[in-house]
Scaffold this motif. Structure first.
Motif, PDB file in Angstrom:
ATOM      1  N   PRO A 130      33.258  76.162  81.187  1.00 47.37           N
ATOM      2  CA  PRO A 130      34.314  75.238  80.777  1.00 47.37           C
ATOM      3  C   PRO A 130      35.605  75.979  80.392  1.00 47.37           C
ATOM      4  O   PRO A 130      35.628  77.201  80.297  1.00 47.37           O
ATOM      5  CB  PRO A 130      33.719  74.537  79.558  1.00 47.37           C
ATOM      6  N   VAL A 189      37.464  75.813  77.468  1.00 50.91           N
ATOM      7  CA  VAL A 189      37.617  76.348  76.111  1.00 50.91           C
ATOM      8  C   VAL A 189      37.013  77.757  75.976  1.00 50.91           C
ATOM      9  O   VAL A 189      37.678  78.676  75.469  1.00 50.91           O
ATOM     10  CB  VAL A 189      37.017  75.378  75.066  1.00 50.91           C
ATOM     11  N   ASP A 220      32.387  71.284  76.922  1.00 43.60           N
ATOM     12  CA  ASP A 220      33.807  71.337  76.590  1.00 43.60           C
ATOM     13  C   ASP A 220      34.279  69.962  76.137  1.00 43.60           C
ATOM     14  O   ASP A 220      33.904  68.953  76.718  1.00 43.60           O
ATOM     15  CB  ASP A 220      34.570  71.754  77.849  1.00 43.60           C
ATOM     16  N   TRP A 239      30.914  80.889  73.517  1.00 41.97           N
ATOM     17  CA  TRP A 239      31.236  79.894  72.493  1.00 41.97           C
ATOM     18  C   TRP A 239      31.399  80.489  71.104  1.00 41.97           C
ATOM     19  O   TRP A 239      31.789  79.783  70.172  1.00 41.97           O
ATOM     20  CB  TRP A 239      30.114  78.831  72.447  1.00 41.97           C
TER      21      TRP A 239
END
Lengths: 182, 194
Positions: free
Chosen positions: A61, A63, A179, B4
């Protein structure tokens, strides 16, 4: 993403609104310097705007891609800064043992992406201290395995094992993340 | 996984002015295009102008070169005719000026009634003086040429002889005022009867 690739300047403004707090937060976490962190933010959005066509949605994604650019740019700045030893001492003081995890501030819950932050933060917090420590040194300080081993005065094999274990745990906990930007 | 991890850090509110700075910098590249195009046009115009000016200069210089080459060829022809004509008489006069030894060489062309005179090794004149060459005729000294020698280098000149009726019998050189004299008045450099 489509609008960014179509060179829609409004899309860039919206992306900034959505991601600038996170980009600045990550850059500041690595650099501990507001001015340098802002410089990183500027570089990141310029790079995203100019190279958005290089982003392949099949590989991840948007981000995480932007955060990855942020981390790399901030670590470059950190490494450059480490060459000046007079700044290294100040950095060491700023990065105390309890500094790795900062408690989320409730008033920031309105920031876009906050639920995702809570999940990642929680996943990191659930790691045992020794795993979280090696992950933090690797991700936020950009240290190599051998540098972490020297820093923690532990065998290199132990560091590698702990990083591998942390990776598996985090992968399990974060695999479902998506995302929030389309 | 690590993709992340950046989201584990709490967000920070950027200073309001940062947005304008970032967007201006990011979008500057596109807006710089008109400037780049204008700069390119200026460079191209300057290049075309320079090329035009260079071409014009080359043309003018080539014309000047051709003109000078023609003049040199004519002079060579004149000198050659002086030197090789059977009617030409060669006279070389050693002279001493300002403590220096030099020479005056006269190619006297009796057929065309003209002289070619070459002066070598003459001392440069004072600022208010010049060498003056005279024809020695049966009616007296007639002015031939005034030569101001400001630099230490040879001098060559062609001289027409006086009008018919005046028999040239020799030559002389004196040092006269810079503007020349109607009759010899200064120091004599040489006096020669041919």
């Amino acid at each position: 993403m489509r609008r960014l690739k179509a060179r829609d300047e409004h899309a860039l403004r919206e992306l900034y609104e959505a991601l600038a707090p996170w980009v600045l937060g990550l850059a500041y976490r690595i650099l501990h310097d507001e001015d340098e962190a802002e410089e990183v933010v500027s570089d990141v959005f310029v790079k995203v705007w100019r190279h958005v066509h290089r982003h392949d949605p099949r590989r991840g994604p948007l981000v995480p891609w932007v955060l990855s650019i942020t981390r790399n740019r901030a670590l470059d700045e950190l490494r450059r800064r480490r060459r000046w030893w007079r700044k290294a001492d100040r950095l060491g003081q700023a990065q105390g043992p309890g500094d790795e995890l900062e408690n989320p501030a409730p008033h920031e819950a309105t920031v876009p992406g906050w639920p995702l932050h809570r999940e990642v933060h929680a996943a990191l917090a659930t790691l045992p201290d020794e795993l979280r420590r090696v992950v933090t040194l690797a991700y936020f300080e950009g240290l190599s395995h051998s540098q972490i081993a020297r820093r923690l005065q532990q065998p290199l094999g132990t560091v590698k094992t702990r990083l591998r274990a942390a990776h598996h745990k985090l992968t399990d906990q974060l695999a479902h993340l998506k995302d929030w930007l389309e | 996984m690590t993709d992340w991890l950046g989201m584990s850090v709490p967000p920070r509110t950027p200073r309001p002015e940062l947005k304008g700075r970032v967007l201006a910098r990011a979008l500057a590249r596109r807006r710089r295009w008109p400037l780049a195009v204008a700069a390119a046009l200026v460079v191209v115009a300057a290049g075309v102008g320079s090329a035009w000016w260079a071409q014009r200069t080359i043309t003018a210089l080539a014309a000047e070169r051709d003109r000078l080459a023609a003049r040199v060829a004519a002079l060579e022809d004149t000198v050659s005719s002086f030197i090789h004509d059977p009617a030409t008489r060669l006279v070389q006069v050693p002279v001493s000026t300002g403590g220096r030894v030099g020479s005056v060489t006269i190619f006297a062309d009796s057929a065309r009634h003209r002289w070619l005179v070459r002066c070598d090794g003459l001392a440069p004149n004072a600022r208010d003086q010049a060498y003056q060459l005279w024809f020695v005729t049966d009616k007296g000294m007639q002015p031939a040429a005034v030569m101001a020698m400001d630099r230490d280098q040879p001098m060559v000149m062609g001289l027409p002889l006086p009008r018919a009726g005046e028999q040239v019998r020799g030559a002389a050189m004196t040092i006269e005022p810079r503007a020349g004299s109607a009759s010899p008045s200064g120091p004599m450099v040489f006096h020669l009867e041919l």
